[in-house]
Scaffold this active site. Structure first.
Site, mmCIF file in Angstrom:
data_model
loop_
_atom_site.group_PDB
_atom_site.id
_atom_site.type_symbol
_atom_site.label_atom_id
_atom_site.label_comp_id
_atom_site.label_asym_id
_atom_site.label_seq_id
_atom_site.Cartn_x
_atom_site.Cartn_y
_atom_site.Cartn_z
ATOM 1 C CB SER A 158 17.258 57.847 32.880
ATOM 2 O OG SER A 158 18.526 58.468 32.871
ATOM 3 C CE LYS A 168 21.205 55.747 32.378
ATOM 4 N NZ LYS A 168 19.977 56.373 32.038
#
Length: 143
Positions: free
Chosen positions: A7, A50
């Site tokens: 991601s 993230k």
């Protein structure tokens, strides 16, 4: 920390090893653009990585593939593709006290704050700030 998910590509790819400062946020708060490691639950085994996009008290929305913070287009330092799925952020989201809105750099293939399964990240779930890649050798350097 060993990167487990795709991601954060192209910034971080699975298998890379990155140094994490677990004391950094005891003395300061996450800033927009920081890459953080956090847990989504009490489960100690899963760490997610993230990028912080919106801070406490801000309103974030994804509209026409762009990120809006407090109604203004957020221009990032790096080039990321237009976002094709705004998810929960298709409507304005106000980030609460002690919470952060995060996105993966692989914007169209990341489960992040746009999704019910993750949502906003509470500050007490943040375990550290990623700051230096130590392997593979060709990518050694600051994140």
């Amino acid at each position: 920390v060993v990167v487990q998910e795709g991601s954060m590509e192209p910034t971080l790819v699975p298998g890379e090893r990155v140094l994490m400062d677990s004391a950094w946020y005891r003395l300061s708060s996450p800033k927009r653009g920081d890459i953080i490691a956090f847990r989504t639950s009490e489960d100690k085994s899963g760490i997610h990585i993230k990028r912080v996009i919106a801070l406490p008290g801000e309103t974030v929305q994804i509209k026409d593939g762009q990120i809006l913070i407090n109604g203004e287009v957020y221009n990032e330092k790096d080039e990321f593709p237009a976002i094709t799925n705004a998810g929960l952020a298709s409507e304005p989201i106000t980030v609460g006290k002690g919470q952060y809105f995060v996105l993966g750099d692989n914007r169209n293939n990341s489960e992040d704050s746009r999704h019910n399964g993750m949502g906003l990240v509470d500050s007490d779930r943040i375990v550290g700030k990623l700051w230096f890649t130590i392997s593979p050798w060709k990518k050694i350097g600051f994140v």
